[in-house]
Design a protein around this motif. Sequence first.
Motif, PDB file in Angstrom:
ATOM      1  N   LEU A  72      14.432   4.993  21.741  1.00  0.00           N
ATOM      2  CA  LEU A  72      14.190   6.417  21.929  1.00  0.00           C
ATOM      3  C   LEU A  72      14.875   7.276  20.874  1.00  0.00           C
ATOM      4  CD1 LEU A  72      14.454   6.737  25.820  1.00  0.00           C
ATOM      5  CD2 LEU A  72      12.399   6.557  24.419  1.00  0.00           C
ATOM      6  N   ALA A  73      15.980   6.789  20.319  1.00  0.00           N
ATOM      7  CA  ALA A  73      16.695   7.574  19.320  1.00  0.00           C
ATOM      8  C   ALA A  73      15.875   7.785  18.054  1.00  0.00           C
ATOM      9  CB  ALA A  73      18.020   6.886  18.968  1.00  0.00           C
ATOM     10  N   GLU A  74      14.861   6.939  17.828  1.00  0.00           N
ATOM     11  CA  GLU A  74      14.047   7.036  16.619  1.00  0.00           C
ATOM     12  C   GLU A  74      12.645   7.574  16.881  1.00  0.00           C
ATOM     13  OE1 GLU A  74      14.175   3.400  14.293  1.00  0.00           O
ATOM     14  OE2 GLU A  74      16.005   2.798  15.331  1.00  0.00           O
ATOM     15  N   VAL A  75      12.424   8.072  18.098  1.00  0.00           N
ATOM     16  CA  VAL A  75      11.079   8.518  18.481  1.00  0.00           C
ATOM     17  C   VAL A  75      10.602   9.699  17.638  1.00  0.00           C
ATOM     18  CG1 VAL A  75       9.882   9.774  20.328  1.00  0.00           C
ATOM     19  CG2 VAL A  75      10.982   7.598  20.810  1.00  0.00           C
ATOM     20  N   ALA A  76      11.510  10.583  17.217  1.00  0.00           N
ATOM     21  CA  ALA A  76      11.103  11.738  16.421  1.00  0.00           C
ATOM     22  C   ALA A  76      10.379  11.303  15.151  1.00  0.00           C
ATOM     23  CB  ALA A  76      12.321  12.594  16.071  1.00  0.00           C
ATOM     24  N   GLY A  77      10.815  10.213  14.555  1.00  0.00           N
ATOM     25  CA  GLY A  77      10.140   9.711  13.362  1.00  0.00           C
ATOM     26  C   GLY A  77       8.747   9.204  13.656  1.00  0.00           C
ATOM     27  N   SER A  78       8.579   8.511  14.783  1.00  0.00           N
ATOM     28  CA  SER A  78       7.254   8.029  15.168  1.00  0.00           C
ATOM     29  C   SER A  78       6.338   9.201  15.491  1.00  0.00           C
ATOM     30  CB  SER A  78       7.373   7.103  16.381  1.00  0.00           C
ATOM     31  OG  SER A  78       6.129   6.541  16.732  1.00  0.00           O
ATOM     32  N   ARG A  79       6.899  10.270  16.064  1.00  0.00           N
ATOM     33  CA  ARG A  79       6.105  11.469  16.353  1.00  0.00           C
ATOM     34  C   ARG A  79       5.626  12.111  15.048  1.00  0.00           C
ATOM     35  NH1 ARG A  79       7.813  17.033  18.227  1.00  0.00           N
ATOM     36  NH2 ARG A  79       5.840  18.176  18.319  1.00  0.00           N
TER      37      ARG A  79
END
Length: 513
Positions: free
Chosen positions: A377-384
């Motif tokens: 979840l900590a890297e979700v912003a990048g996937s978004r």
Amino acid sequence: MDTCTLGDLLDLVGGTSVRLHTAPAGLTAPVTQALLHDAHAPLPRVPGALLLAVGVRAAAAGPLVRVAAEAGMTGLVVRGPDGPTAEAQNYGVALLSIAEDIAWHQAHLLLASAIGARPVPSTGGQGDLFALADAIAAATGGATAVEDPRRRILAYSTVPGQPVDEVRRQGILGLQVPAAAENSDEYRTLFAADGPVRLPALRDSELPRLAVAVRAAGETLGSVWVVDDGTLAADAEDTLVQGASTAALLLLRARAAQELARHQSSDLLRRVLEGTADASAGRLGMEGPVRVAAFALEAAGLPDAEQTGLRLLDVVRLQCEARYGRHACVLVDGVVYALLPAPGVRHKRLAEDIVARAGQALRVPVRAGLGEVVAGLAEVAGSRTDADLVLRVLGPSLPVATVEEVRARVTLLRLAEVLGDQRELSAGSWRRVLAYDGEHGTDHARTLVCWFDAGCDMARAAALLAVHPNTCRYRLKQVRRHLGIDLDDPDERLVLWLQLRVLAGLGPTVAAG
């Protein structure tokens, strides 16, 4: 919670949807209920209430602060950020605001749910319904079940010794009333009646039923059924009516709790997508690798775009729930984002299915972009960010794609933004080429792009241009002579190619045409 405080309320719904601007009495001030302002009716005295300033602009809500204070209320809720903060401080009234895009009835439901929220049992919020079913069964003398309008069994009695039939057993095993045409006739009879209905056995192996619809404010919330073996208590009908009234309250409370949980999950997911969530993001119930899928309507300027977007959210949520047994979906600025747990091999197939179903249901083309699978979840912003970029390069011929499938297009899109924003990166010989073409009616820019695309092969470039190789050779010689561009320098060729492709927009489709 026994007494909801302002702090408790903000813990539940505070964030992007509900904001606190001032709290002169502190966060321990009690909050008893949420009231909708009615300009045509006197304001009741309700100590601890929150008054929702319906129909009053935030900047003009100053007089309501005084009225709320005189009525002993804890706070005033306005829409938008420009509320009467000074007046609220002077009168000792808390001032809160809701986001511009939240309807007043939604805000009222949200706040009322939070104020009345209390912990629910681990049975999914239906523990009290099971206790109610046992109480009705004990009072009437017949095995009891509580159903929702879709004939799903929400709770059933477990009083020992009461007779049941096979239909009851099968229903409890599957938590669903078996489908049958005769059953449909019984439900029509039940929901058309104003009170309890006695229904005969449909088959020799079955027992009769005593049933009543569960309603609230004219809405059918479900039904309560009692197996009748002929020995029911004399006052069974009265007991069933009272039980239905209690069931209505429990079902409404469960609905409010679900609405509140959905809001909390959506608000948390927004922060996860923005990269601002803390470790509490684990409440989303997802651990390990995940991927963001973004769904958007293709049609721009829809007259009911907001409502259609909410319907798209429902479709995505339903499909994700059916696939994974849970969902983490949210609508942000017209785009529906879904968090999909790894492994990701079936993510594209799910997205394609959602796009097809949504397009058919909404009668509007839908596209979907899938970001990269990230570790947590900590890297979700990048996937978004990936998913948003994929949406921008999709079209009618390619409505669904993963970022891996369109990496080149996405890279060129980002390069165009970077080059265009920096003077030193957007300057160069490509401008001279375009200016020369404009002044002399030549086609040197397209010739260069085709030559680059062909790997500097003259014959292939000529084929792309549909000209003789000598014509192509002559044009390149003119570029060298009149524009002073060194086409033998690989760095010059690379930069010129990128600038013509991403800044001048001379892509392969244009070159081939």
